[in-house]
Write a protein that holds these residues in place. Structure first.
Motif, PDB file in Angstrom:
ATOM      1  N   VAL A  64       0.814  -1.221   0.000  1.00  0.00           N
ATOM      2  CA  VAL A  64       0.000   0.000   0.000  1.00  0.00           C
ATOM      3  C   VAL A  64       0.843   1.266   0.000  1.00  0.00           C
ATOM      4  N   THR A  65       2.077   1.187   0.497  1.00  0.00           N
ATOM      5  CA  THR A  65       2.906   2.394   0.535  1.00  0.00           C
ATOM      6  C   THR A  65       3.377   2.807  -0.853  1.00  0.00           C
ATOM      7  N   ALA A  66       3.228   1.921  -1.833  1.00  0.00           N
ATOM      8  CA  ALA A  66       3.626   2.226  -3.206  1.00  0.00           C
ATOM      9  C   ALA A  66       2.443   2.613  -4.086  1.00  0.00           C
ATOM     10  N   ASP A  67       1.239   2.656  -3.516  1.00  0.00           N
ATOM     11  CA  ASP A  67       0.043   2.909  -4.319  1.00  0.00           C
ATOM     12  C   ASP A  67      -0.969   3.710  -3.493  1.00  0.00           C
ATOM     13  N   ILE A  68      -1.131   4.979  -3.803  1.00  0.00           N
ATOM     14  CA  ILE A  68      -1.994   5.861  -3.025  1.00  0.00           C
ATOM     15  C   ILE A  68      -3.446   5.384  -3.009  1.00  0.00           C
ATOM     16  N   GLU A  69      -3.915   4.789  -4.102  1.00  0.00           N
ATOM     17  CA  GLU A  69      -5.293   4.285  -4.128  1.00  0.00           C
ATOM     18  C   GLU A  69      -5.475   3.119  -3.170  1.00  0.00           C
ATOM     19  N   LEU A  70      -4.518   2.206  -3.149  1.00  0.00           N
ATOM     20  CA  LEU A  70      -4.592   1.093  -2.197  1.00  0.00           C
ATOM     21  C   LEU A  70      -4.536   1.616  -0.768  1.00  0.00           C
ATOM     22  N   GLU A  71      -3.667   2.583  -0.531  1.00  0.00           N
ATOM     23  CA  GLU A  71      -3.554   3.178   0.802  1.00  0.00           C
ATOM     24  C   GLU A  71      -4.883   3.793   1.226  1.00  0.00           C
ATOM     25  N   ARG A  72      -5.513   4.494   0.313  1.00  0.00           N
ATOM     26  CA  ARG A  72      -6.799   5.136   0.599  1.00  0.00           C
ATOM     27  C   ARG A  72      -7.884   4.079   0.840  1.00  0.00           C
ATOM     28  N   ASP A  73      -7.882   3.021   0.039  1.00  0.00           N
ATOM     29  CA  ASP A  73      -8.921   1.987   0.148  1.00  0.00           C
ATOM     30  C   ASP A  73      -8.771   1.122   1.398  1.00  0.00           C
ATOM     31  N   TYR A  74      -7.533   0.797   1.756  1.00  0.00           N
ATOM     32  CA  TYR A  74      -7.333  -0.195   2.807  1.00  0.00           C
ATOM     33  C   TYR A  74      -6.682   0.345   4.079  1.00  0.00           C
ATOM     34  N   GLY A  75      -5.925   1.433   3.985  1.00  0.00           N
ATOM     35  CA  GLY A  75      -5.333   2.077   5.159  1.00  0.00           C
ATOM     36  C   GLY A  75      -4.680   1.115   6.123  1.00  0.00           C
ATOM     37  N   GLU A  76      -5.208   1.057   7.340  1.00  0.00           N
ATOM     38  CA  GLU A  76      -4.648   0.185   8.382  1.00  0.00           C
ATOM     39  C   GLU A  76      -5.323  -1.186   8.430  1.00  0.00           C
ATOM     40  N   ARG A  77      -6.286  -1.425   7.561  1.00  0.00           N
ATOM     41  CA  ARG A  77      -7.036  -2.692   7.573  1.00  0.00           C
ATOM     42  C   ARG A  77      -6.275  -3.727   6.740  1.00  0.00           C
TER      43      ARG A  77
END
Length: 85
Positions: free
Chosen positions: A42-55
């Motif tokens: 997720v740290t390499a993809d802002i969309e994944l980070e936004r979608d999944y965050g800490e989950r």
């Protein structure tokens, strides 16, 4: 060799101990079915980070969310075999 996308995607973050456990579980399941899998950080993809965050970790099967935080190995195995059959 297949040119299809891997059926299993594991979404992780560095330093995540649950992600380490999930990686081992996914490798075990994929070893039984012969399915390929891919890991996305997720740290390499802002969309994944936004979608999944800490989950995290999150397991996707054929692009759909299958589960998060822990891998339900038997359920994943059954779903892979059902879809392939």
């Amino acid at each position: 060799m297949s040119h299809r996308q891997p059926r299993i995607t594991l979404i992780t973050r560095p330093g995540c101990h649950l992600c380490d456990n999930a990686r081992t579980a996914i490798a075990r399941v994929a070893g039984q079915t012969g399915d390929e899998w891919v890991e996305r950080d997720v740290t390499a993809d802002i969309e994944l980070e936004r979608d999944y965050g800490e989950r995290l970790p999150v397991v996707l099967l054929d692009g759909r969310e299958h589960g998060y935080w822990r891998v339900e190995e038997q359920r994943l195995l059954d779903d892979l075999r059902r879809a392939a059959g």
